[in-house]
Design an enzyme around this catalytic site. Structure first.
Site, PDB file in Angstrom:
ATOM      1  N   PRO A 124       0.822  -1.212   0.000  1.00 50.74           N
ATOM      2  CA  PRO A 124       0.000   0.000   0.000  1.00 50.74           C
ATOM      3  C   PRO A 124       0.857   1.264   0.000  1.00 50.74           C
ATOM      4  CG  PRO A 124      -0.085  -1.099   2.156  1.00 50.74           C
ATOM      5  CD  PRO A 124       0.701  -1.983   1.242  1.00 50.74           C
ATOM      6  N   ASP A 125       0.351   2.337  -0.629  1.00 48.14           N
ATOM      7  CA  ASP A 125       1.067   3.626  -0.532  1.00 48.14           C
ATOM      8  C   ASP A 125       0.633   4.316   0.755  1.00 48.14           C
ATOM      9  OD1 ASP A 125      -1.425   4.633  -1.083  1.00 48.14           O
ATOM     10  OD2 ASP A 125      -0.932   5.495  -3.022  1.00 48.14           O
ATOM     11  N   PHE A 126       0.972   5.586   0.919  1.00 50.56           N
ATOM     12  CA  PHE A 126       0.579   6.316   2.127  1.00 50.56           C
ATOM     13  C   PHE A 126      -0.815   6.902   1.994  1.00 50.56           C
ATOM     14  CE2 PHE A 126       4.800   7.795   4.271  1.00 50.56           C
ATOM     15  CZ  PHE A 126       4.881   6.570   4.886  1.00 50.56           C
ATOM     16  N   ARG A 127      -1.024   7.637   0.879  1.00 56.33           N
ATOM     17  CA  ARG A 127      -2.140   8.573   0.885  1.00 56.33           C
ATOM     18  C   ARG A 127      -3.336   8.206   0.024  1.00 56.33           C
ATOM     19  NH1 ARG A 127       2.472  11.000   1.359  1.00 56.33           N
ATOM     20  NH2 ARG A 127       2.828  12.299   3.194  1.00 56.33           N
ATOM     21  N   ASN A 198      10.920   5.108  -2.018  1.00 53.35           N
ATOM     22  CA  ASN A 198      10.467   3.819  -1.493  1.00 53.35           C
ATOM     23  C   ASN A 198      11.532   3.148  -0.647  1.00 53.35           C
ATOM     24  OD1 ASN A 198       8.177   4.392  -2.786  1.00 53.35           O
ATOM     25  ND2 ASN A 198       8.377   2.863  -4.401  1.00 53.35           N
ATOM     26  N   ASP A 200      11.098  -0.214   0.101  1.00 53.40           N
ATOM     27  CA  ASP A 200      10.790  -1.641  -0.013  1.00 53.40           C
ATOM     28  C   ASP A 200      11.884  -2.463  -0.688  1.00 53.40           C
ATOM     29  OD1 ASP A 200      10.453  -1.028  -2.775  1.00 53.40           O
ATOM     30  OD2 ASP A 200       8.308  -0.713  -2.504  1.00 53.40           O
ATOM     31  N   HIS A 217      14.846   7.830   1.128  1.00 54.36           N
ATOM     32  CA  HIS A 217      14.288   7.603   2.469  1.00 54.36           C
ATOM     33  C   HIS A 217      14.794   6.298   3.071  1.00 54.36           C
ATOM     34  CE1 HIS A 217      10.749  10.513   1.432  1.00 54.36           C
ATOM     35  NE2 HIS A 217      11.903  11.122   1.613  1.00 54.36           N
TER      36      HIS A 217
END
Ligand code: CNA
Length: 363
Positions: A124-127, A198, A200, A217
Site C-alpha cells: 500500500p502507498d501512504f495517501r 520507497n 521496499d 528515504h
C-alpha cells in the site's frame, strides 16, 4: 549530513520557486525529512509560503528559515527563470514522449519515484484514500498516523512500527512493470539516476545498480542497532524470527541488546548524503520521468523542479501533483493507472519483448 539546500537556481516557475524556498529553506534549518500533511510536524512547515502562489513573491517571505531569503530575490530569480526558450519541447501524445526517449541523444533520463510504483506489487502507498497506510493505521493506536515514522515515537514505542514491518517484510513482494521499466531504461543506456522515496528494496531486486540508485528515504533491507550502531541485514534469521514472532528485534552483539532500527529515514532524521547529489544530477537530465508519487514529502518533492525549463518531464500518476499542476510547456501528464500508462509507453517504445524477457528472467 550534507550541506543543506540553497535556492534552486534552475527552477521552472516562479511560483514553484516560492514553494521550494518555503520547503527547502525550512529543510536547511531542520535538515530532515518533513511531510506537508503531518499535523504534528506542521511547525516545521512554512505553511503560509507553501500555500501562497503569488508570482511576485512579495508576500512569501520565509519565516522559519535560518537563511536570508528575501522576497525580492525570490521574485527576481523566479521571473528570470520562468521564461521558457522558444524551442521548448512540446509533447502532444505519449507516442511523442516515447519518440523522445527513443532518440539516441536521450541518454540521461532521471526517474523520480514514490510509493505508487509499488502498489501493483501489493504494497500500500501512504495517501491513496481507503487503501493507503494512513487510512489503515487505526489498529496501531497511534497518537497520529505519521507517528509510526517519527523517530522519537519509535524509540519510545517500536511495537507499532514492527507490526507494520511484518506486513511489509522485504521478501514478500516482487517488482512490477514500473520497476522493470526503469531497468529497461538502464539496460538501454538511458538511465542517469533513479531517485526513489520507497523503502521496499524492489529497485534493488530488479537490478538497478547501486551507483544509479538513490534511496532517499533509506531501505528496510538493512538495520542498525540504536545503541552500538552495529549493522544488520533485515533478512538475518534472528531478525526475521523476531519480526514474525511479534517481538522487537534486538542487537545480538554481546551485552548490547539495543533496539534495531531499519535503515529508513524517519521524520526528524537526516536524508542520506547521496540524496543531496540531486543538485549536480538534475541539471544533467535530458528527460525527467516522475512515477507514482504525491510529491508531498519534502525535501524530496522539490527536486522535480531542479532542472532547466527546457527539460521535458513526464508524470504518470493517478492524480496531478506538485508543480505539474501549473502546466509547464515541456510537461506531459499521463493521468491514470501507472501500469496501464507504462504498458502504453513501452508499446510505443517497441520494448514489449524486452519487458517480457526481463520479467521472465526475474521470476
Ligand atoms: P504517497 O504520498 O502515498 O503518494 C502515492 C501517489 O501514487 C499518489 O499520488 C497516488 O495517487 C499514486 N498512486 C498510487 N498507486 C497508483 C497507481 N497504481 N497508478 C498511478 N498512481 C498511483 O507516496 P509518496 O511516495 O509520494 O510519499 C512518500 C512516502 C511514502 C515516502 O516517505 C515513502 O517512504 C513512503 N512509502 C513507501 C512505500 C514503499 O516503499 N513501497 C510504501 C508506502 C509509503
Amino acid at each position: 549530513m550534507a550541506e543543506s539546500s540553497k535556492i534552486p537556481e534552475q527552477a521552472k516557475h516562479s511560483s514553484d520557486l516560492v514553494d521550494q524556498l518555503g520547503s527547502l529553506s525550512l529543510d536547511s534549518s531542520k535538515a530532515g525529512r518533513s511531510d506537508k500533511d503531518s499535523p504534528d510536524l506542521s511547525e516545521t512547515l512554512n505553511v503560509e509560503v507553501l500555500s501562497s502562489k503569488s508570482s511576485s513573491g512579495k508576500d512569501n517571505k520565509s519565516s522559519t528559515s535560518g537563511e536570508d531569503l528575501s522576497s525580492e530575490s525570490i521574485s527576481e530569480q523566479g521571473d528570470q527563470l520562468s521564461t521558457p526558450d522558444e524551442d521548448v519541447k512540446k509533447f502532444i501524445s505519449l507516442e511523442d514522449v516515447a519518440a523522445h526517449i527513443a532518440l539516441d541523444s536521450t541518454k540521461n533520463v532521471v526517474v523520480i519515484a514514490g510509493a505508487g510504483i509499488s502498489t501493483a506489487s501489493g504494497i500500500p502507498d501512504f495517501r491513496s484514500p481507503g487503501t493507503g497506510l494512513y487510512d489503515n493505521l487505526q489498529k496501531y493506536d497511534l497518537p497520529f498516523p505519521e507517528a509510526i515514522f517519527v523517530l522519537q515515537y519509535f524509540v519510545s514505542n517500536p511495537k507499532p512500527f514492527y507490526t507494520l514491518a511484518k506486513e511489509l517484510y522485504p521478501d514478500k513482494y516482487k517488482p512490477n512493470i514500473a520497476h522493470y521499466f526503469v531497468k529497461l531504461l538502464e539496460n538501454e543506456g538511458k538511465l542517469l539516476h533513479m531517485f526513489t522515496q520507497n523503502i521496499d528494496g524492489l529497485e534493488r531486486m530488479v537490478g538497478i545498480p547501486e551507483n544509479k540508485l538513490i534511496e532517499a528515504h533509506g531501505t528496510v533491507t538493512t538495520a542498525t542497532c540504536l545503541k552500538c550502531r552495529h549493522k544488520y541485514t533485515t533478512t538475518d534469521t534472528f531478525i526475521k524470527d523476531a519480526i514474525f514472532g511479534d517481538k522487537i528485534p534486538k542487537c545480538s552483539q554481546s551485552k548490547c541488546k539495543g533496539i534495531l532500527k531499519p535503515d529508513i529515514v524517519f521524520f526528524g532524521e537526516n536524508l542520506p548524503d547521496k540524496f543531496w547529489n540531486f543538485k549536480h544530477i538534475m541539471p544533467k537530465a535530458d528527460m525527467i520521468v516522475v512515477l507514482g508519487t504525491s510529491l508531498e514529502v519534502e525535501p524530496f518533492a522539490s527536486i522535480v523542479d531542479y532542472c532547466s525549463v527546457n527539460t521535458p518531464r513526464l508524470l504518470i500518476n493517478n492524480e496531478v501533483v506538485g508543480s505539474f499542476k501549473y502546466g509547464g510547456g515541456s510537461d506531459f501528464l499521463q493521468i491514470g493507472d501507472l501500469s496501464d500508462g507504462l504498458r502504453k509507453l513501452i508499446k510505443h517504445l517497441n520494448w514489449d519483448e524486452k519487458l517480457s524477457a526481463l520479467s521472465k528472467q526475474s521470476v
